[in-house]
Design a protein around this motif. Sequence first.
Motif, PDB file in Angstrom:
ATOM      1  N   VAL A 127       0.848  -1.190   0.000  1.00 20.13           N
ATOM      2  CA  VAL A 127       0.000   0.000   0.000  1.00 20.13           C
ATOM      3  C   VAL A 127       0.884   1.241   0.000  1.00 20.13           C
ATOM      4  O   VAL A 127       0.572   2.237  -0.635  1.00 20.13           O
ATOM      5  N   VAL A 128       2.005   1.165   0.708  1.00 24.86           N
ATOM      6  CA  VAL A 128       2.967   2.268   0.763  1.00 24.86           C
ATOM      7  C   VAL A 128       4.237   1.799   0.043  1.00 24.86           C
ATOM      8  O   VAL A 128       5.025   1.033   0.605  1.00 24.86           O
ATOM      9  N   PRO A 129       4.442   2.208  -1.210  1.00 29.29           N
ATOM     10  CA  PRO A 129       5.592   1.727  -1.976  1.00 29.29           C
ATOM     11  C   PRO A 129       6.938   1.970  -1.287  1.00 29.29           C
ATOM     12  O   PRO A 129       7.870   1.188  -1.457  1.00 29.29           O
ATOM     13  N   GLU A 130       7.031   3.001  -0.487  1.00 25.66           N
ATOM     14  CA  GLU A 130       8.278   3.311   0.208  1.00 25.66           C
ATOM     15  C   GLU A 130       8.623   2.248   1.254  1.00 25.66           C
ATOM     16  O   GLU A 130       9.748   2.177   1.733  1.00 25.66           O
ATOM     17  N   ALA A 131       7.674   1.406   1.603  1.00 28.40           N
ATOM     18  CA  ALA A 131       7.890   0.382   2.622  1.00 28.40           C
ATOM     19  C   ALA A 131       8.485  -0.900   2.044  1.00 28.40           C
ATOM     20  O   ALA A 131       8.748  -1.840   2.790  1.00 28.40           O
ATOM     21  N   LYS A 132       8.721  -0.942   0.746  1.00 25.54           N
ATOM     22  CA  LYS A 132       9.190  -2.170   0.095  1.00 25.54           C
ATOM     23  C   LYS A 132      10.491  -2.695   0.703  1.00 25.54           C
ATOM     24  O   LYS A 132      10.626  -3.893   0.966  1.00 25.54           O
ATOM     25  N   ALA A 133      11.451  -1.826   0.932  1.00 29.91           N
ATOM     26  CA  ALA A 133      12.734  -2.258   1.504  1.00 29.91           C
ATOM     27  C   ALA A 133      12.539  -2.835   2.900  1.00 29.91           C
ATOM     28  O   ALA A 133      13.130  -3.859   3.245  1.00 29.91           O
ATOM     29  N   GLY A 134      11.708  -2.201   3.690  1.00 30.42           N
ATOM     30  CA  GLY A 134      11.437  -2.697   5.040  1.00 30.42           C
ATOM     31  C   GLY A 134      10.733  -4.041   5.023  1.00 30.42           C
ATOM     32  O   GLY A 134      11.035  -4.923   5.828  1.00 30.42           O
ATOM     33  N   LEU A 135       9.797  -4.225   4.093  1.00 33.35           N
ATOM     34  CA  LEU A 135       9.098  -5.499   3.978  1.00 33.35           C
ATOM     35  C   LEU A 135      10.055  -6.607   3.536  1.00 33.35           C
ATOM     36  O   LEU A 135       9.978  -7.733   4.036  1.00 33.35           O
ATOM     37  N   ASN A 136      10.956  -6.296   2.621  1.00 27.39           N
ATOM     38  CA  ASN A 136      11.935  -7.295   2.185  1.00 27.39           C
ATOM     39  C   ASN A 136      12.870  -7.691   3.327  1.00 27.39           C
ATOM     40  O   ASN A 136      13.191  -8.865   3.493  1.00 27.39           O
TER      41      ASN A 136
END
Length: 66
Positions: free
Chosen positions: A11-20
């Motif tokens: 939902v928040v593209p900026e969170a991709k690194a954190g999710l990975n």
Amino acid sequence: MTNNYSSNKPVVPEAKAGLNKFKMEAANEVGVNLKDGYNGDLTSREAGSVGGQMVKKMVEAYEKNL
């Protein structure tokens, strides 16, 4: 009813690194050798254990903050 929303996108593209990073930590905890990029060689059991560990940690974090 057509749904143009893919559930695989954050939902928040900026969170991709954190999710990975979170996914890699969960994989390490359950002993699954997860690598950056394609992981299609994982068994369903291995992939499910990573997802299950992620959910478990999210529920624990939520309950801790209640």
